[in-house]
Design a protein around this motif. Structure first.
Motif, mmCIF file in Angstrom:
data_model
loop_
_atom_site.group_PDB
_atom_site.id
_atom_site.type_symbol
_atom_site.label_atom_id
_atom_site.label_comp_id
_atom_site.label_asym_id
_atom_site.label_seq_id
_atom_site.Cartn_x
_atom_site.Cartn_y
_atom_site.Cartn_z
ATOM 1 N N VAL A 419 0.979 -1.250 0.000
ATOM 2 C CA VAL A 419 0.015 0.094 -0.070
ATOM 3 C C VAL A 419 0.928 1.264 0.051
ATOM 4 O O VAL A 419 1.784 1.432 0.736
ATOM 5 C CB VAL A 419 -0.974 0.004 1.139
ATOM 6 N N VAL A 420 0.528 2.069 -0.840
ATOM 7 C CA VAL A 420 1.313 3.318 -0.919
ATOM 8 C C VAL A 420 0.349 4.436 -0.564
ATOM 9 O O VAL A 420 -0.670 4.627 -1.255
ATOM 10 C CB VAL A 420 1.906 3.631 -2.375
ATOM 11 N N HIS A 433 -1.687 2.884 10.890
ATOM 12 C CA HIS A 433 -1.756 2.126 12.143
ATOM 13 C C HIS A 433 -2.670 1.018 11.956
ATOM 14 O O HIS A 433 -2.297 -0.107 12.322
ATOM 15 C CB HIS A 433 -2.132 3.157 13.484
ATOM 16 N N MET A 434 -3.799 1.276 11.540
ATOM 17 C CA MET A 434 -4.752 0.069 11.395
ATOM 18 C C MET A 434 -4.306 -1.037 10.307
ATOM 19 O O MET A 434 -4.344 -2.136 10.804
ATOM 20 C CB MET A 434 -6.183 0.605 10.673
ATOM 21 N N LEU A 435 -3.420 -0.554 9.254
ATOM 22 C CA LEU A 435 -3.173 -1.595 8.396
ATOM 23 C C LEU A 435 -2.152 -2.194 9.297
ATOM 24 O O LEU A 435 -1.730 -3.484 8.759
ATOM 25 C CB LEU A 435 -2.892 -1.037 6.879
ATOM 26 N N ARG A 436 -1.249 -1.502 9.686
ATOM 27 C CA ARG A 436 -0.027 -2.355 10.360
ATOM 28 C C ARG A 436 -0.581 -3.398 11.566
ATOM 29 O O ARG A 436 -0.029 -4.410 11.485
ATOM 30 C CB ARG A 436 0.858 -1.221 10.836
ATOM 31 N N LEU A 443 1.980 -6.866 4.801
ATOM 32 C CA LEU A 443 1.583 -5.774 3.680
ATOM 33 C C LEU A 443 2.852 -4.741 3.958
ATOM 34 O O LEU A 443 2.964 -4.156 5.087
ATOM 35 C CB LEU A 443 0.388 -5.230 4.012
ATOM 36 N N LYS A 444 3.319 -4.350 2.851
ATOM 37 C CA LYS A 444 4.412 -3.397 2.880
ATOM 38 C C LYS A 444 3.660 -1.876 2.787
ATOM 39 O O LYS A 444 2.675 -1.714 1.833
ATOM 40 C CB LYS A 444 5.124 -3.336 1.473
ATOM 41 N N LEU A 445 3.999 -1.183 3.689
ATOM 42 C CA LEU A 445 3.084 0.286 3.801
ATOM 43 C C LEU A 445 4.434 1.122 3.408
ATOM 44 O O LEU A 445 5.284 1.470 4.079
ATOM 45 C CB LEU A 445 2.620 0.463 5.158
#
Length: 684
Positions: A419-420, A433-436, A443-445
């Motif tokens: 995700v970029v 923060h939610m995705l992490r 998932l690479k952020l």
């Protein structure tokens, strides 16, 4: 037993009832009917994370093959994947220019992820995806230029192969190709192992039907071979060697069946050694089954933990809000054309037409998701033209727990690998923060900063940028990049190369390289000092080649400053309206005092209309003749701007072919470099 990463890529097929009674159905059919596509997708993702290279090799080979065939036919290519499963190949093939992807599978459970979140290019879904026990019945009378399988036939016993090849052949239109990415060549069919309730090695050279050629490609992938079948008018079976996927249509060096059988002996020898080990090892089949079940269990545990974290979003939202920074206003380069220009009615939009219509297809970035703010006009455009999926969030109000849940579920459904975040805000911080928390390290952020140091006189811009660097230092973000060059001089946490924006992808008929002059100029910028609005308008309106100057902001003229051309205020424009006005202009002016990579310049270039800008340092592109022609060092010098505009218009009138070639070549180099930068930075 071979490593399981070399086996299953798409689900296996249930046999056509006409090929035998239901009792002849492979035992492995029940495995795939009961396997969730979400689970299997996670298994594939885990294998790739642990270094399995075969999947990427297959994707590269199929991409090359499809594009080569499409160019050879010079028309849209109809493609059918036989055993499409959760859509691993659909994700990138459906984004290819001129390729119409279709998928068939007998397992609805495996197809569920593909049906619930189809790629942008897979519309309408009901006309592109089919399921059922028999492919011919499900697909109907349709035929395709290419029908392909990937690790599908290996899950069917040898007695079913002639019937399956006959079914596949009926789906290929005259002159088309049947492409199998299957097991390494063997001289005879043998049982390989019990992985996924049954795997066989098939002798495809022996199975070539009468009246077909086989083009055999060995060494193109580590774990599989490529078999390309083509009909011919005779009654023979012919064999050819392939050295690359690009040569699938050519009649390369003809060989004999006997020579292919000699080539197949190493794989048979390898199988013999494995079979001997299996016979000597007590309980070997049981160990294999335990290993497979453990892999599925690990994935299900990961998915269960993810679902639990997703359910906890509401409870965590309040805690995240306490960490939020003051809401930043959009950067100067990303502000809407005018206040209230963008009306946001939803907190989250996914793959909206505005964000996908002009996007560049790039299979290697098909599992990249861009998250941007719907209100930030310029950044939304930059995100919308880039390859990958798009999630638009709002910056004008706090996101709800339902908004967060939709973002997480969308990333899950799309099988996102990276995700970029395009731009940064309190809402973006919450989503990071939610995705992490939900995905962990799977998932690479990353985040792209679309501003510049000149904007740091706004405290909120400096604070936002500082927060990004802190998130990278803490490991919450995997990367931070900028569209302004040499920003890595500020911090080692910044990606060292400038990230390049894409121009919109437009149809050839919308490009007016060689169209007659309209004697109009366009200045599509806000009326403020850093956009140098009055300088651009004044110069354009004073030129003898220009009769009209279109502007998108209010313009107050002065009788003491005579202007030759008329000024036409068209007001705020939607994207399609802006593109139409670009095509009505001979030149665009965006010679601003502070700029990164102006979208106006990229939009003009895509439509064959040059845009004047200030200096934009873009590496090797700075030496290109087009960039030298349109960039002005003295952004405040009216004479320099006037000379540059005259130079562009003179070349356009005098040598339209040279002018067109210059823009086309620059666009090609820019897009290639932009793709490579994203691949290196985001690593999807």
């Amino acid at each position: 037993m071979r490593d399981s990463t070399q086996h299953r890529i798409a689900p296996e097929l249930e046999p056509d009832p006409s090929h035998g009674p239901r009792s002849d159905e492979p035992e492995s059919s029940q495995y795939w009917k009961s396997t969730s596509g979400y689970t299997y997708r996670e298994m594939i993702r885990n294998r790739q994370e642990h270094g399995s290279r075969g999947y990427a090799q297959q994707e590269q080979l199929l991409t090359t093959l499809m594009l080569t065939e499409q160019r050879a036919l010079s028309r849209p290519l109809d493609v059918l994947e036989f055993g499409c499963g959760f859509g691993r190949h659909a994700a990138y093939l459906s984004s290819l220019e001129g390729v119409r992807y279709h998928g068939y599978d007998f397992s609805e459970a495996m197809m569920e992820p593909l049906r619930s979140a189809p790629p942008v290019g897979l519309q309408p879904v009901e006309e592109r995806l089919w399921s059922g026990p028999d492919a011919l019945t499900a697909v109907g009378s349709r035929q395709f230029d290419i029908v392909f399988t990937v690790s599908v036939l290996i899950h069917n016993p040898p007695e079913l192969l002639p019937g399956l090849l006959d079914t596949l052949g009926k789906l290929v239109r005259p002159g088309g190709l049947l492409c199998l990415v299957e097991n390494k060549l063997v001289p005879v069919g043998v049982w390989d192992n019990g992985w996924h309730d049954g795997c066989w090695l098939h002798p495809y050279a022996e199975l070539v039907p009468t009246g077909w050629d086989l083009h055999y490609g060995s060494g193109l992938m580590e774990t599989h071979d490529l078999y390309v079948f083509k009909r011919h008018e005779g009654q023979r079976r012919r064999y050819f060697l392939l050295s690359a996927a690009e040569r699938a249509r050519e009649e390369t060096r003809e060989v004999t069946l006997e020579s292919l059988q000699v080539q197949s002996l190493p794989r048979l020898r390898e199988w013999t050694l494995q079979a001997g080990e299996a016979l000597r090892g007590a309980g070997r089949t049981g160990d294999m089954r335990v290993s497979e079940l453990k892999e599925r269990l690990d994935v299900e545990l990961q998915r269960s933990a993810r679902r639990q974290r997703l359910l906890a979003l509401s409870d965590e939202l309040a805690q995240l809000r306490s960490e939020s920074l003051e809401a930043p206003r959009p950067a100067a380069s990303s502000a809407p054309t005018s206040p209230g220009h963008v009306v946001v009615t939803e907190g989250v939009v996914v793959d909206a037409p505005l964000d996908t219509r002009w996007a560049h297809p790039e299979p290697r970035l098909a599992r990249l998701v861009h998250i941007f703010h719907q209100e930030w006009y310029g950044i939304r455009a930059a995100s919308g033209y880039a390859p990958g999926h798009k999630i638009g969030i709002t910056a004008s109000r706090p996101l709800t727990a339902a908004d967060h849940r939709r973002i997480v579920e969308t990333c899950e459904a799309l099988g996102a690998r990276a995700v970029v975040f395009q731009g940064f805000s309190p809402n973006a911080l919450e989503v990071v923060h939610m995705l992490r928390r939900v995905f962990g390290g799977a998932l690479k952020l990353s985040c792209v900063w679309h501003g510049s140091t000149s904007q740091f006189h706004f405290d909120i811009e400096l604070n936002s940028f500082s927060r990004l660097l802190a998130l990278k230092a803490e490991g919450v973000l995997d990367g931070v990049a900028c569209v302004k060059p040499q920003m890595h001089q500020l911090s080692p946490h910044i990606y060292p190369d400038v990230l390049l924006n894409f121009p919109p992808r437009v149809a050839p008929e919308d490009c007016r390289h060689r169209a007659p002059a309209t004697r109009a100029a366009l200045v599509p910028t806000p009326n403020n000092w850093w956009k140098n609005f009055y300088s651009n308008v004044s110069v354009a309106a004073s030129l003898p080649r220009i009769d009209r100057v279109f502007v998108t902001s209010a313009f107050a003229s002065s009788p003491e400053i005579p202007l030759r051309a008329s000024i036409v205020n068209v007001g705020p424009l939607g994207r399609a309206e802006l593109f139409h006005l670009i095509r009505e202009s001979d030149v665009l002016l965006n010679v601003s005092l502070s700029e990164c990579q102006p979208m106006t310049a990229l939009e003009g270039m895509a439509h064959g209309v040059a845009c004047l800008t200030g200096p934009i340092s873009l590496g090797r592109l700075d030496e290109h003749p087009f960039q030298k022609m349109v960039q002005i060092a003295g952004t405040g010098a009216l004479g320099d701007i006037r000379s540059a505009v005259s130079r562009v218009l003179e070349l356009r009138d005098r040598a339209p072919d040279e002018y067109a070639q210059m823009l086309e070549d620059y666009t090609r180099i820019l897009c290639a470099d932009a793709v490579n930068r994203y691949l290196e930075f985001a690593q999807p």
